[in-house]
Design a protein around this motif. Structure first.
Motif, short mmCIF file in Angstrom:
data_model
loop_
_atom_site.label_atom_id
_atom_site.label_comp_id
_atom_site.label_asym_id
_atom_site.label_seq_id
_atom_site.Cartn_x
_atom_site.Cartn_y
_atom_site.Cartn_z
N CYS A 296 0.84 -1.20 0.00
CA CYS A 296 0.00 0.00 0.00
C CYS A 296 0.87 1.25 0.00
N SER B 154 -7.88 3.71 7.98
CA SER B 154 -8.69 3.88 6.77
C SER B 154 -8.48 2.71 5.81
N ILE C 114 -7.57 -0.32 6.61
CA ILE C 114 -8.22 -1.50 7.20
C ILE C 114 -9.72 -1.48 6.88
N ALA C 115 -10.32 -0.30 7.04
CA ALA C 115 -11.76 -0.16 6.78
C ALA C 115 -12.09 -0.47 5.32
N ARG C 116 -11.12 -0.20 4.42
CA ARG C 116 -11.33 -0.47 3.00
C ARG C 116 -10.89 -1.88 2.61
N ARG C 117 -10.61 -2.68 3.64
CA ARG C 117 -10.31 -4.11 3.50
C ARG C 117 -9.04 -4.42 2.71
N TYR C 118 -8.04 -3.58 2.86
CA TYR C 118 -6.74 -3.90 2.27
C TYR C 118 -6.09 -4.99 3.12
N ASP C 119 -5.31 -5.84 2.46
CA ASP C 119 -4.64 -6.94 3.14
C ASP C 119 -3.62 -6.40 4.14
N ARG C 120 -3.59 -7.01 5.32
CA ARG C 120 -2.65 -6.57 6.36
C ARG C 120 -1.20 -6.65 5.90
#
Length: 264
Positions: free
Chosen positions: A164, A180, A182-188
């Protein structure tokens, strides 16, 4: 023949590190929380090293302290600045065959860039102690947000396929950016990779590349993170190596400085 040991204490604001050396060789190290009384903790660590290595107290000829609380360590015979201690540490802590021209020390509370000549003397240095974004504490805080540990973030980051973009250069804003993402479901894994790139580039911007020759060596707790090393190499397009005892470079340097003072 009388044994001559020398001890160095790196009294940081969070962790206290102790190194014991003899004849330019690291004999033992110890790491722990500083506690509310750095001086008492340092004395306890020295006594533990004496017992664990079966040596006598009078065989430790000099003890020097460095770090945040170096002036208040009662068991120390003297103190030395962090920059000087790290330069001395590089003399015996650099892997064999490498000549560090730049030492990058990534600690919990600050990051330091120290320029060394071929004799390991300090030519110049830059320190970031105003913002957490280029420190280990930044990654530790981000690890908590991402529900993982500081030990796991490096290996997880290396599994990323699409890092990211973390645009914020401020630790506080970067944390908001992570929430933000995390809320948009990006991979950790991709968020962690982006964090490492952000941290490393922040440190790289501090480096004056026309002021060094030789190799780049990493020390401090950050050097234990494999993703930090890999990210430096990817961003700089050059090899970067890690000190033999990365977290203890300052303590080792303080011990080696004590040895040189004794020999004088």
């Amino acid at each position: 023949m009388e044994n001559k040991y020398f001890a160095g204490i790196d009294a940081g604001s969070t962790y206290l590190k102790v190194a014991l050396i003899k004849d330019n060789e690291v004999i033992a190290t110890k790491l722990g929380n500083s506690g509310i009384n750095n001086s008492k903790t340092a004395e306890e660590f020295i006594n533990q090293l004496i017992q664990e290595n079966n040596i006598k107290r009078d065989e430790i000829k000099l003890i020097f302290a460095t770090g945040y609380s170096r002036k208040i360590i009662n068991i120390a015979d003297g103190d030395v600045s962090e920059i000087t201690a790290h330069a001395f540490g590089a003399k015996i802590n650099a892997p064999k065959g490498f000549q560090p021209g730049i030492l990058i020390d990534i600690g919990g509370q600050d990051s330091k860039i120290i320029y060394l000549n071929s004799n390991y003397s300090v030519k110049n240095f830059t320190m970031n102690d105003k913002c957490a974004a280029g420190t280990g504490k930044f990654l530790e805080t981000c690890a908590q947000i991402l529900e993982t540990s500081i030990d796991e973030i490096g290996p997880l980051s290396l599994e990323s396929k699409e890092p990211c973009n973390i645009n914020s250069t401020c630790a506080v804003f970067a944390q908001s950016e992570i929430i933000s993402l995390i809320a948009r479901r990006y991979d950790r894994k991709d968020i962690l990779a982006g964090l490492h790139i952000s941290l490393v580039n922040r440190i790289i911007k501090m480096i004056r590349f026309d002021d060094f020759s030789g190799n780049i060596m990493l020390s401090g707790g950050g050097a234990l993170n494999i993703a930090i090393k890999n990210t430096f190499e990817n961003e700089l397009l050059m090899d970067v190596f890690v000190a033999n005892h990365p977290q203890f470079n300052g303590a080792i340097g303080a011990a080696y400085f004590a040895q040189t003072q004794f020999n004088k």
